[in-house]
Design an enzyme around this catalytic site. Structure first.
Site, PDB file in Angstrom:
ATOM      1  N   MET A  14     -11.279  -6.232   5.584  1.00 33.40           N
ATOM      2  CA  MET A  14     -10.430  -5.279   6.304  1.00 33.40           C
ATOM      3  C   MET A  14     -10.033  -5.864   7.658  1.00 33.40           C
ATOM      4  O   MET A  14     -10.875  -6.345   8.413  1.00 33.40           O
ATOM      5  CB  MET A  14     -11.157  -3.952   6.524  1.00 33.40           C
ATOM      6  CG  MET A  14     -11.339  -3.095   5.275  1.00 33.40           C
ATOM      7  SD  MET A  14      -9.798  -2.688   4.414  1.00 33.40           S
ATOM      8  CE  MET A  14      -8.925  -1.724   5.654  1.00 33.40           C
ATOM      9  N   HIS A  44      -1.121  -1.326  -4.278  1.00 27.78           N
ATOM     10  CA  HIS A  44      -2.374  -1.043  -3.593  1.00 27.78           C
ATOM     11  C   HIS A  44      -2.498   0.470  -3.397  1.00 27.78           C
ATOM     12  O   HIS A  44      -1.653   1.106  -2.769  1.00 27.78           O
ATOM     13  CB  HIS A  44      -2.394  -1.760  -2.243  1.00 27.78           C
ATOM     14  CG  HIS A  44      -3.700  -1.669  -1.512  1.00 27.78           C
ATOM     15  ND1 HIS A  44      -4.765  -2.490  -1.779  1.00 27.78           N
ATOM     16  CD2 HIS A  44      -4.100  -0.843  -0.518  1.00 27.78           C
ATOM     17  CE1 HIS A  44      -5.771  -2.186  -0.971  1.00 27.78           C
ATOM     18  NE2 HIS A  44      -5.400  -1.180  -0.201  1.00 27.78           N
ATOM     19  N   MET A  56     -12.288   3.957  -0.660  1.00 21.98           N
ATOM     20  CA  MET A  56     -12.975   4.173   0.619  1.00 21.98           C
ATOM     21  C   MET A  56     -13.721   5.484   0.490  1.00 21.98           C
ATOM     22  O   MET A  56     -13.370   6.502   1.091  1.00 21.98           O
ATOM     23  CB  MET A  56     -11.945   4.205   1.761  1.00 21.98           C
ATOM     24  CG  MET A  56     -11.418   2.813   2.096  1.00 21.98           C
ATOM     25  SD  MET A  56      -9.837   2.847   2.984  1.00 21.98           S
ATOM     26  CE  MET A  56      -8.715   2.984   1.599  1.00 21.98           C
ATOM     27  N   ASP A 115      -4.825   3.441  -1.964  1.00 20.91           N
ATOM     28  CA  ASP A 115      -5.924   3.745  -1.041  1.00 20.91           C
ATOM     29  C   ASP A 115      -6.516   5.108  -1.352  1.00 20.91           C
ATOM     30  O   ASP A 115      -5.842   6.128  -1.220  1.00 20.91           O
ATOM     31  CB  ASP A 115      -5.403   3.731   0.398  1.00 20.91           C
ATOM     32  CG  ASP A 115      -5.115   2.327   0.888  1.00 20.91           C
ATOM     33  OD1 ASP A 115      -6.029   1.485   0.830  1.00 20.91           O
ATOM     34  OD2 ASP A 115      -3.973   2.064   1.305  1.00 20.91           O
ATOM     35  N   ASP A 169      -6.174  -6.553   4.575  1.00 17.85           N
ATOM     36  CA  ASP A 169      -5.576  -5.215   4.505  1.00 17.85           C
ATOM     37  C   ASP A 169      -5.623  -4.572   5.884  1.00 17.85           C
ATOM     38  O   ASP A 169      -6.696  -4.336   6.436  1.00 17.85           O
ATOM     39  CB  ASP A 169      -6.386  -4.395   3.482  1.00 17.85           C
ATOM     40  CG  ASP A 169      -5.860  -2.978   3.302  1.00 17.85           C
ATOM     41  OD1 ASP A 169      -4.796  -2.644   3.843  1.00 17.85           O
ATOM     42  OD2 ASP A 169      -6.543  -2.211   2.591  1.00 17.85           O
ATOM     43  N   HIS A 190      -8.268   0.667  -3.995  1.00 20.27           N
ATOM     44  CA  HIS A 190      -9.171   0.437  -2.853  1.00 20.27           C
ATOM     45  C   HIS A 190      -9.924   1.732  -2.571  1.00 20.27           C
ATOM     46  O   HIS A 190      -9.376   2.665  -1.989  1.00 20.27           O
ATOM     47  CB  HIS A 190      -8.317  -0.001  -1.649  1.00 20.27           C
ATOM     48  CG  HIS A 190      -9.087  -0.216  -0.384  1.00 20.27           C
ATOM     49  ND1 HIS A 190      -8.469  -0.351   0.843  1.00 20.27           N
ATOM     50  CD2 HIS A 190     -10.422  -0.328  -0.139  1.00 20.27           C
ATOM     51  CE1 HIS A 190      -9.389  -0.531   1.777  1.00 20.27           C
ATOM     52  NE2 HIS A 190     -10.579  -0.511   1.215  1.00 20.27           N
ATOM     53  N   GLY A 243      -9.039   3.780   7.041  1.00 17.22           N
ATOM     54  CA  GLY A 243      -8.795   5.216   7.236  1.00 17.22           C
ATOM     55  C   GLY A 243      -7.337   5.582   7.424  1.00 17.22           C
ATOM     56  O   GLY A 243      -6.914   6.648   7.003  1.00 17.22           O
ATOM     57  N   MET A 291      -9.311   7.770  -0.309  1.00 22.58           N
ATOM     58  CA  MET A 291     -10.192   8.139   0.817  1.00 22.58           C
ATOM     59  C   MET A 291     -10.780   9.518   0.580  1.00 22.58           C
ATOM     60  O   MET A 291     -10.083  10.422   0.109  1.00 22.58           O
ATOM     61  CB  MET A 291      -9.391   8.153   2.114  1.00 22.58           C
ATOM     62  CG  MET A 291      -8.643   6.860   2.393  1.00 22.58           C
ATOM     63  SD  MET A 291      -7.837   6.905   3.995  1.00 22.58           S
ATOM     64  CE  MET A 291      -6.886   5.386   3.936  1.00 22.58           C
ATOM     65  N   SER A 345       0.839  -1.205   0.000  1.00 22.67           N
ATOM     66  CA  SER A 345       0.000   0.000   0.000  1.00 22.67           C
ATOM     67  C   SER A 345       0.867   1.245   0.000  1.00 22.67           C
ATOM     68  O   SER A 345       1.643   1.479   0.933  1.00 22.67           O
ATOM     69  CB  SER A 345      -0.898   0.010   1.235  1.00 22.67           C
ATOM     70  OG  SER A 345      -1.412   1.313   1.412  1.00 22.67           O
TER      71      SER A 345
HETATM   72  C1  DX5 Z   1      -6.299   1.491   5.582  1.00 21.71           C
HETATM   73  C2  DX5 Z   1      -5.803   1.106   4.210  1.00 21.71           C
HETATM   74  C3  DX5 Z   1      -4.648   0.209   4.187  1.00 21.71           C
HETATM   75  C4  DX5 Z   1      -3.398   0.712   4.856  1.00 21.71           C
HETATM   76  C5  DX5 Z   1      -2.654  -0.461   5.410  1.00 21.71           C
HETATM   77  O1  DX5 Z   1      -7.543   2.078   5.457  1.00 21.71           O
HETATM   78  O2  DX5 Z   1      -6.831   0.478   3.485  1.00 21.71           O
HETATM   79  O3  DX5 Z   1      -4.351  -0.216   2.860  1.00 21.71           O
HETATM   80  O4  DX5 Z   1      -2.567   1.429   3.996  1.00 21.71           O
HETATM   81  O5  DX5 Z   1      -1.553   0.010   6.112  1.00 21.71           O
HETATM   82  P1  DX5 Z   1      -0.710  -0.929   7.091  1.00 21.71           P
HETATM   83  O6  DX5 Z   1      -0.200  -2.084   6.293  1.00 21.71           O
HETATM   84  O7  DX5 Z   1       0.374  -0.011   7.554  1.00 21.71           O
HETATM   85  O8  DX5 Z   1      -1.629  -1.363   8.192  1.00 21.71           O
HETATM   86 ZN    ZN Z   2      -6.323  -0.419   1.539  1.00 21.87          ZN
END
Ligand code: DX5
Ligand code: ZN
Length: 214
Positions: free
Chosen positions: A135, A31, A66, A33, A173, A64, A140, A35, A6
């Site tokens: 998840m 990956h 969100m 993210d 994740d 991904h 977040g 948001m 990610s």
């Molecule tokens: C959180 C994200 C993850 C996050 C994971 O909402 O969806 O993809 O980046 O980070 P780590 O691996 O550091 O928990």
């Molecule tokens: Zn993610």
């Protein structure tokens, strides 16, 4: 086993180099993210950034989302170069239409569920999906602790897919590292997202290999 680092844990001022670095380190996917500050209390990046990254790596983009009402932005992310588009079932009014839209846009559809969302809400759709994302933290933020209480959901979805004879990918994740990974894979996860563990590692190649061989 697919490893999808990610970029949330990367240095955003050097995004192209960071993505190239994980490609060279043996990652299978990137990956990304996304948001919106509504579905989750954080804002990251949008389709223009994904588009800029597209020529910088040959790795497929695992996006991904969100965001509230993800159907509104499927075309934008597809045009920007997304390969897999994952959306949250909690954020979509019409789940079937959202899956259809992802397919029409030429991407692989996936549904994600938050830690408190039961596994069986995805069952009506799994025949249509490339992947389910369970998840393992509240979405977040990166750097949170793995929630092992989500593991029975990974198991339940794997069992249901096996029962139906489906070749379904199950992604985990949040909080995935060399200590937590085995719990996820032993319950049937086969796509591992890792942000902090890969990007903060002194040796990213070794970190990715460690996850893959767990
Ligand atoms: C959180 C994200 C993850 C996050 C994971 O909402 O969806 O993809 O980046 O980070 P780590 O691996 O550091 O928990
Ligand atoms: Zn993610």
């Amino acid at each position: 086993m697919l490893i999808s680092p990610s970029i949330l844990a990367s240095d955003f001022s050097r995004l192209a180099e960071e993505v190239k670095s994980i490609e060279n380190a043996g990652a299978d996917l990137v990956h990304i993210d996304v948001m919106d500050g509504m579905f989750v209390p954080n804002i990251t990046l949008g389709a223009p950034v994904v588009s800029c990254l597209k020529g910088k790596t040959s790795l497929p983009f695992d996006v991904h989302l969100m965001i509230e009402e993800p159907v509104r932005y499927i075309d934008d992310f597809a045009k920007a170069g997304a390969d897999i588009i994952t959306f949250h079932i909690e954020a979509a009014k019409d789940v079937k239409a959202t899956i259809e839209k992802i397919k029409e846009a030429g991407c692989k559809p996936a549904i994600s569920i938050k830690p408190d969302t039961p596994a069986d809400v995805v069952f009506p759709y799994i025949d249509e999906l490339y992947m389910v994302l369970v998840m393992t933290v509240e979405p977040g933020f990166g750097g949170q602790s793995f929630m092992r209480e989500t593991m029975p959901k990974v198991r339940a979805i794997r069992d249901e897919a096996t029962k139906r004879g489906l070749d379904l990918r199950i992604q985990v994740d949040g909080g995935i590292d060399d200590k937590t990974v085995t719990e996820a894979t032993s319950n049937g996860a086969d796509v591992l997202v890792a942000g902090s563990y890969v990007f903060k590692a002194a040796d990213r190649k070794a970190a990715i290999e460690k996850l893959r061989n767990s």
